[in-house]
Design a protein around this motif. Sequence first.
Motif, PDB file in Angstrom:
ATOM      1  N   THR A 263       0.859  -1.187   0.000  1.00 13.85           N
ATOM      2  CA  THR A 263       0.000   0.000   0.000  1.00 13.85           C
ATOM      3  C   THR A 263       0.889   1.229   0.000  1.00 13.85           C
ATOM      4  OG1 THR A 263      -1.685  -1.196   1.262  1.00 13.85           O
ATOM      5  CG2 THR A 263      -1.862   1.206   1.186  1.00 13.85           C
ATOM      6  N   LEU A 264       0.688   2.098  -1.001  1.00 14.19           N
ATOM      7  CA  LEU A 264       1.650   3.174  -1.220  1.00 14.19           C
ATOM      8  C   LEU A 264       0.950   4.453  -1.656  1.00 14.19           C
ATOM      9  CD1 LEU A 264       4.729   3.859  -1.459  1.00 14.19           C
ATOM     10  CD2 LEU A 264       4.555   3.151  -3.858  1.00 14.19           C
ATOM     11  N   CYS A 265       1.367   5.571  -1.059  1.00 13.48           N
ATOM     12  CA  CYS A 265       0.905   6.884  -1.507  1.00 13.48           C
ATOM     13  C   CYS A 265       2.034   7.884  -1.285  1.00 13.48           C
ATOM     14  CB  CYS A 265      -0.348   7.322  -0.756  1.00 13.48           C
ATOM     15  SG  CYS A 265      -0.903   8.993  -1.195  1.00 13.48           S
ATOM     16  N   ILE A 266       2.567   8.420  -2.378  1.00 12.05           N
ATOM     17  CA  ILE A 266       3.586   9.466  -2.308  1.00 12.05           C
ATOM     18  C   ILE A 266       3.144  10.593  -3.232  1.00 12.05           C
ATOM     19  CG2 ILE A 266       6.004  10.083  -2.640  1.00 12.05           C
ATOM     20  CD1 ILE A 266       6.742   7.169  -2.239  1.00 12.05           C
ATOM     21  N   CYS A 267       2.969  11.783  -2.668  1.00 15.94           N
ATOM     22  CA  CYS A 267       2.542  12.910  -3.487  1.00 15.94           C
ATOM     23  C   CYS A 267       2.888  14.222  -2.792  1.00 15.94           C
ATOM     24  CB  CYS A 267       1.041  12.850  -3.788  1.00 15.94           C
ATOM     25  SG  CYS A 267      -0.023  12.944  -2.336  1.00 15.94           S
ATOM     26  N   GLY A 268       2.990  15.269  -3.576  1.00 20.70           N
ATOM     27  CA  GLY A 268       3.232  16.598  -3.029  1.00 20.70           C
ATOM     28  C   GLY A 268       4.629  16.810  -2.489  1.00 20.70           C
ATOM     29  N   CYS A 269       5.584  15.977  -2.901  1.00 16.22           N
ATOM     30  CA  CYS A 269       6.978  16.120  -2.460  1.00 16.22           C
ATOM     31  C   CYS A 269       7.778  16.637  -3.652  1.00 16.22           C
ATOM     32  CB  CYS A 269       7.524  14.786  -1.960  1.00 16.22           C
ATOM     33  SG  CYS A 269       6.549  14.047  -0.619  1.00 16.22           S
ATOM     34  N   ASN A 270       7.824  17.939  -3.810  1.00 17.34           N
ATOM     35  CA  ASN A 270       8.309  18.548  -5.045  1.00 17.34           C
ATOM     36  C   ASN A 270       9.795  18.333  -5.300  1.00 17.34           C
ATOM     37  OD1 ASN A 270       5.719  19.515  -5.524  1.00 17.34           O
ATOM     38  ND2 ASN A 270       6.098  21.453  -4.469  1.00 17.34           N
ATOM     39  N   GLU A 271      10.576  18.119  -4.251  1.00 19.11           N
ATOM     40  CA  GLU A 271      12.019  17.922  -4.417  1.00 19.11           C
ATOM     41  C   GLU A 271      12.382  16.463  -4.681  1.00 19.11           C
ATOM     42  OE1 GLU A 271      14.382  20.334  -4.482  1.00 19.11           O
ATOM     43  OE2 GLU A 271      12.683  21.725  -4.466  1.00 19.11           O
ATOM     44  N   LEU A 272      11.431  15.576  -4.554  1.00 18.56           N
ATOM     45  CA  LEU A 272      11.688  14.149  -4.752  1.00 18.56           C
ATOM     46  C   LEU A 272      11.559  13.815  -6.238  1.00 18.56           C
ATOM     47  CD1 LEU A 272      12.239  11.390  -3.419  1.00 18.56           C
ATOM     48  CD2 LEU A 272       9.754  11.115  -3.175  1.00 18.56           C
ATOM     49  N   LYS A 273      12.704  13.591  -6.888  1.00 16.03           N
ATOM     50  CA  LYS A 273      12.727  13.358  -8.332  1.00 16.03           C
ATOM     51  C   LYS A 273      12.934  11.889  -8.691  1.00 16.03           C
ATOM     52  CE  LYS A 273      12.626  17.864  -8.699  1.00 16.03           C
ATOM     53  NZ  LYS A 273      11.354  18.565  -9.023  1.00 16.03           N
ATOM     54  N   GLU A 274      13.094  11.028  -7.699  1.00 10.89           N
ATOM     55  CA  GLU A 274      13.406   9.620  -7.968  1.00 10.89           C
ATOM     56  C   GLU A 274      12.209   8.846  -8.505  1.00 10.89           C
ATOM     57  OE1 GLU A 274      16.750   9.066  -4.418  1.00 10.89           O
ATOM     58  OE2 GLU A 274      14.684   8.423  -4.101  1.00 10.89           O
ATOM     59  N   ILE A 275      11.015   9.351  -8.259  1.00 14.15           N
ATOM     60  CA  ILE A 275       9.799   8.681  -8.722  1.00 14.15           C
ATOM     61  C   ILE A 275       8.857   9.707  -9.335  1.00 14.15           C
ATOM     62  CG2 ILE A 275       9.920   6.841  -6.987  1.00 14.15           C
ATOM     63  CD1 ILE A 275       7.801   8.414  -5.410  1.00 14.15           C
ATOM     64  N   ARG A 276       7.929   9.218 -10.123  1.00 15.90           N
ATOM     65  CA  ARG A 276       6.900  10.093 -10.680  1.00 15.90           C
ATOM     66  C   ARG A 276       5.735  10.169  -9.697  1.00 15.90           C
ATOM     67  NH1 ARG A 276       4.917   8.974 -16.705  1.00 15.90           N
ATOM     68  NH2 ARG A 276       7.077   9.673 -17.024  1.00 15.90           N
ATOM     69  N   GLN A 277       5.283  11.371  -9.443  1.00 15.64           N
ATOM     70  CA  GLN A 277       4.187  11.590  -8.493  1.00 15.64           C
ATOM     71  C   GLN A 277       2.957  12.141  -9.210  1.00 15.64           C
ATOM     72  OE1 GLN A 277       5.528  13.594  -4.728  1.00 15.64           O
ATOM     73  NE2 GLN A 277       7.540  13.600  -5.729  1.00 15.64           N
ATOM     74  N   PRO A 278       1.779  11.848  -8.662  1.00 13.10           N
ATOM     75  CA  PRO A 278       1.505  11.018  -7.482  1.00 13.10           C
ATOM     76  C   PRO A 278       1.710   9.535  -7.782  1.00 13.10           C
ATOM     77  CG  PRO A 278      -0.552  11.674  -8.502  1.00 13.10           C
ATOM     78  CD  PRO A 278       0.536  12.389  -9.250  1.00 13.10           C
ATOM     79  N   LEU A 279       2.185   8.830  -6.788  1.00 12.80           N
ATOM     80  CA  LEU A 279       2.386   7.388  -6.893  1.00 12.80           C
ATOM     81  C   LEU A 279       1.495   6.717  -5.863  1.00 12.80           C
ATOM     82  CD1 LEU A 279       3.883   4.919  -8.006  1.00 12.80           C
ATOM     83  CD2 LEU A 279       5.699   5.358  -6.331  1.00 12.80           C
ATOM     84  N   ARG A 280       0.544   5.936  -6.366  1.00 13.54           N
ATOM     85  CA  ARG A 280      -0.418   5.282  -5.465  1.00 13.54           C
ATOM     86  C   ARG A 280      -0.648   3.838  -5.898  1.00 13.54           C
ATOM     87  NH1 ARG A 280      -3.026  10.416  -6.289  1.00 13.54           N
ATOM     88  NH2 ARG A 280      -3.146  11.637  -4.348  1.00 13.54           N
ATOM     89  N   ARG A 281      -0.850   3.009  -4.914  1.00 18.30           N
ATOM     90  CA  ARG A 281      -1.329   1.644  -5.191  1.00 18.30           C
ATOM     91  C   ARG A 281      -1.838   1.000  -3.894  1.00 18.30           C
ATOM     92  NH1 ARG A 281       4.293   0.541  -6.296  1.00 18.30           N
ATOM     93  NH2 ARG A 281       5.315  -0.518  -4.530  1.00 18.30           N
TER      94      ARG A 281
END
Length: 281
Positions: A263-281
């Motif tokens: 279960t994953l939710c990463i969003c709104g972290c503008n300096e984080l370039k390692e993944i494409r956001q929003p990332l959800r599953r």
Amino acid sequence: MNCVSLKSIPFFLQLVGSLGNTSRSDNINRLEELVITGCGQINWQGSVVLPTSLSKIDLERPGYSMDRFMRGFLDLTSLTYLKIHRCDSLTAIPLHVWRSNLPSLEVLDIYFCNNLTSIVSEASSSSSTTNGGIKGLSSLAKIRITWCPKLLSLHEFLQPDCLPAVKNIEVSFCKELISPSVDRLDGLQQLTIEGSDKCNMERAMILPSSLKKLSLKNCQGIESINLANGQSASSPVLEKLVIVNCSDLKSIGGAEAVDKIKTLCICGCNELKEIRQPLRR
């Protein structure tokens, strides 16, 4: 019952003296639950001795001189639940008293204590933690500390010798709190930090290998999170990860660090370039 004008509860004070074997003292000493709600005029400045039979204490707007009240937590070996809500007169929690007297405490809930600044041992007592003089809160499994805007540090509290059994920690909207560190809490399974403006960490945020759920929301100052700490590639422990609006976050260890998290939710972290956001599953 309207208790807004109540100014004292004298039977707690009378326990200091000798009452013999009166039926009244026997009844008080059998008390298991203490609930004080909306009694803001009570003055706890005098000596307070609580019945050692208590298993639950529920306080909400319980009066003033609460620092003195907290020092009366003596020999409460049956206490399992402690709720402290909206205690504006509480400025410090005497950790050395609690560690010595609350061996059965399982749940601690602190909410909206606007003037609470510290959870620490007195200087004269803190050294005894290293020589066996003060025990840990050996049963405390769940901690929630929310909306304590003046709380500065949990460093002494979040130590493995103090919290050997902790499983769940939530710290939310404690605006002045600096860098709660949990990497040495080996049994911790769930960690929630929200609304912290001062998580200024000089190194990566390190997580205990036991952690199953991590939620970070609106936390500033965290630049790097070591998600791989203790996580086996074949059988990762971390099951749920939520990172939202952490504006300083730059690294989580690469996209592969979250590949196996269910279960994953990463969003709104503008300096984080390692993944494409929003990332959800």
